[in-house]
Write an enzyme that holds these catalytic residues in place. Structure first.
Site, PDB file in Angstrom:
ATOM      1  N   CYS A  74       1.022  -0.940   0.059  1.00 16.74           N
ATOM      2  CA  CYS A  74      -0.055   0.087  -0.018  1.00 16.74           C
ATOM      3  C   CYS A  74       0.868   1.075   0.143  1.00 16.74           C
ATOM      4  CB  CYS A  74      -0.893  -0.005   1.138  1.00 16.74           C
ATOM      5  SG  CYS A  74      -0.191   0.148   2.922  1.00 16.74           S
ATOM      6  N   HIS A 121      34.153 -18.076   4.101  1.00 20.41           N
ATOM      7  CA  HIS A 121      34.464 -19.489   4.476  1.00 20.41           C
ATOM      8  C   HIS A 121      33.829 -19.924   5.926  1.00 20.41           C
ATOM      9  CE1 HIS A 121      36.715 -23.102   5.115  1.00 20.41           C
ATOM     10  NE2 HIS A 121      37.237 -23.015   3.578  1.00 20.41           N
TER      11      HIS A 121
END
Length: 647
Positions: free
Chosen positions: A25, A568
């Site tokens: 909206c 990692h």
């Protein structure tokens, strides 16, 4: 605001494939969620670009703000690849389960769908009516009205009055259009049915009671049945009933008539049957019900007066939270359409008192939130919005989050509404239910209106501030104690810094303490490690996937500014050959900060005798820059928070 980045963070927080349908909206993302337990609420609550979240009528809504919600929505639907809908369609989808077992909300939803499209016309007419009141009201600018003092503006006043009266005089036509559309019929036929009810040949709806009392009501004699030739100007319920009958008949004939017969005769059959039922049965019955409802509301005001308005005001904002306030336009329209009898609309002044109270409480939070720039920015903008009549950001983004400001505002609204009642403040039109709402109030009631509004603001602001000082003092002390032990800022960010966000949630570990000599020595680059406690991995930057390992335990990313980052996950987890890992990206993919890269099953990693410690290393950066850790080791960090700065 970086729309792509915000959308990426929203997507990560909501969870992969966890949104069924999305819409937006003017201020909020509106979503239908599959599994609410999968939402990372902490990530959404702590996002600096989001103003809060809440659930209403089966929808999960994220407050973004006017002007930005469109951009975030467009990027989000691309990233999440979800089905889209209009807000109305989403309401219907969300309501399918909820309203089937809740008849009250079902009725509220129907009324909302009918009257929300009419608000612009009714508001315009109401404000024009207020303008005409200023032109014709005596005592505002002198003993006489402006029209009396300056007869040359009489024509302007009359024209304004004509335009102001039009939406209310022909209200059945407008309702016939929107209501028939809501019930699944042809809205043009609905407008035609509305026209039947206000034909000049009928006794004007406002004169029906007088005509009946005097015995001068003309009637049709149809096979011995006497049907009053009464109009329905200013009526609401009868027109809704007409629209329901018309739409039902139209669908019936469409189903049973085919081809040219259907096209030619369905409109006629539907209209003539509806017209007969309306004037003979439905109209008179629903007129009685409608008048009874209006009389009851007028009785509430005239009998209980200030006490009644005070009680209503006390609960008004709570009603807004439930969504039941969406039925109020139907009631207000009825009060205004018959203003000569009702005197005006008492719901509008109450709404104004409640909205100002919520806004004042939000402003108090602004002054209490020293050091919390996100809350200060949110509370200042949300408070201003509430003062103009839009309270969702204030209530859901601020006051309900802390709870006590919301309830203090309820009390302030109750007192203010009672004052409105003491001064007999009624609106003569619809308008913005905020500080500028006086334009919808007759000028002779302005003093009472402003006194009530000031009282609402002062009570709500001062009580929230005084009580909040104790609450915030406790929270500040607690937070300070926690920060002393854990979250100490190592580096204050500047506007020129490039930021690398945390790809996982957990506790920060100094890189040199990592049990892997390659990373601990800094041979791979400068960075930090995190001991994760959640399984999702998000992109810490916006850029391109430069390396995507087949085992999904590591990712390399390159930003547009040339910063190279390696993530990692775990120590020696390459030996797992992908077991316990998933990936959503491949080499060459474009990602935004907050996009989900993949997941790690921390339990599986630990079961294999390995550590899930995740390293975030800057392996490449522009010449002349250095990498700074934003937080000290042992700090707890949420994914998406600032982790490293390229300074």
């Amino acid at each position: 605001m970086d729309y792509k980045a915000v959308a990426g963070r929203v997507n990560a927080a909501l969870g992969k494939d966890n949104v069924a349908t999305a819409a937006h909206c003017a201020t909020r993302l509106r979503l239908i969620i599959k599994d609410k337990d999968k939402i990372d609420m902490a990530a959404l609550d702590n996002d600096p670009d989001l103003k809060g979240t809440f659930e209403s009528a089966g929808q999960f809504q994220i407050i973004v703000g006017p002007g930005d919600v469109n951009g975030v929505y467009d990027e989000y639907v691309k990233i999440a690849n979800v089905s889209t809908a209009t807000p109305d369609e989403l309401k219907k989808l969300a309501a399918e389960a909820g309203t089937k077992n809740n008849p009250v909300m079902a009725v509220v939803k129907v009324l909302s769908d009918i009257f929300v499209p009419l608000i612009p016309a009714l508001t315009a007419g109401g404000l024009l009516m207020a303008l005409n009141n200023i032109l014709t009201g005596a005592g505002l600018f002198g003993k006489e009205s402006l029209v009396q003092m300056y007869p040359q503006i009489t024509g302007i006043s009359e024209m304004v009055n004509l335009m102001a009266s039009a939406p209310f005089a022909f209200l059945p036509i407008l309702i016939g259009f929107t209501a028939t559309k809501r019930f699944g019929g042809n809205e043009i036929l609905g407008a035609a049915a509305g026209m039947m009810l206000v034909m000049p040949a009928l006794i004007n709806g406002y004169s029906v009671a007088e005509a009946v009392a005097s015995g001068k009501m003309p009637q049709w004699d149809i096979f011995g049945l006497h049907i009053a030739q009464a109009g329905y100007q200013g009526q609401v319920l009868p027109v809704i009933g007409v629209a329901l009958i018309l739409a039902t008949l139209e669908k019936f004939f469409h189903k049973h008539l085919k081809g040219a017969v259907d096209f030619t005769f369905t409109p006629m059959f539907a209209l003539i049957i509806t017209g007969f039922l309306t004037f003979a049965v439905v109209g008179p019955v629903l007129r009685t019900v409608s008048n009874g409802l209006t009389d009851g509301l007028v009785w509430l005001y005239t009998s209980l007066g200030a006490a009644g308005m005070g009680i209503f005001g006390l609960f008004y904002s709570a009603i807004v939270v439930t969504g039941l306030h969406q039925s109020f336009p139907a009631i207000e329209t009825q009060l205004l359409a018959d203003i000569k009898r009702t005197g005006g609309d008492f719901i509008f002044p109450i709404a104004t008192s409640a909205n100002v109270a919520q806004g004042a409480a939000t402003f108090a939070i602004y002054f209490l939130s020293k050091g919390n720039e996100k809350m200060r920015a949110l509370s200042s903008s949300a408070g201003a919005s509430a003062m103009l009549g839009i309270t969702e950001p204030a209530m859901f983004g601020v006051n309900l989050k802390y709870k006590f400001p919301f309830f203090i505002a309820l009390g302030a609204a109750g007192v203010s509404s009672a004052i409105m009642g003491l001064f007999h403040v009624l609106s003569s039109s619809l308008g913005p239910a905020g500080l500028i709402g006086f334009i919808a109030i007759p000028a002779h009631s302005w003093i009472g209106f402003f006194i009530a509004v000031i009282v609402s603001f002062v009570i709500s602001f001062s009580a929230t501030y005084v009580y909040g000082k104790r609450v915030f003092a406790k929270e500040t002390t607690s937070t300070a104690n926690r920060a002393t032990k854990t979250n100490q800022v190592a580096y204050e960010l500047t506007a020129n810094d490039q930021v690398v966000a945390a790809p996982v949630t957990g506790t920060i570990v100094e890189l040199s303490k990592v049990p892997d000599p390659v990373f601990a020595s800094g041979a791979m680059g400068t960075g930090v490690a995190i001991e994760p406690n959640k399984e999702t991995i998000i992109s810490p930057v916006s850029g391109t996937i430069s390396v995507a390992y087949p085992t999904h335990h590591a990712y390399g990313l390159t930003t547009d500014e040339g910063i190279e980052v390696l993530i990692h996950i775990g120590i020696d987890t390459v030996n797992l050959e992908g077991k316990g890992f998933t990936s959503n990206v491949k080499q060459g993919d474009r990602v935004n900060i907050g996009d989900q890269l993949g997941t790690v099953d921390i339990a599986s990693v630990k079961a294999a005798g390995l550590q899930a410690t995740t390293m975030i290393i800057v392996t490449g950066k522009p010449e002349g820059t250095e990498v700074k850790n934003v937080l000290t080791p042992n700090s707890y960090i949420e994914q998406g928070d600032d982790l490293l700065a390229i300074h």
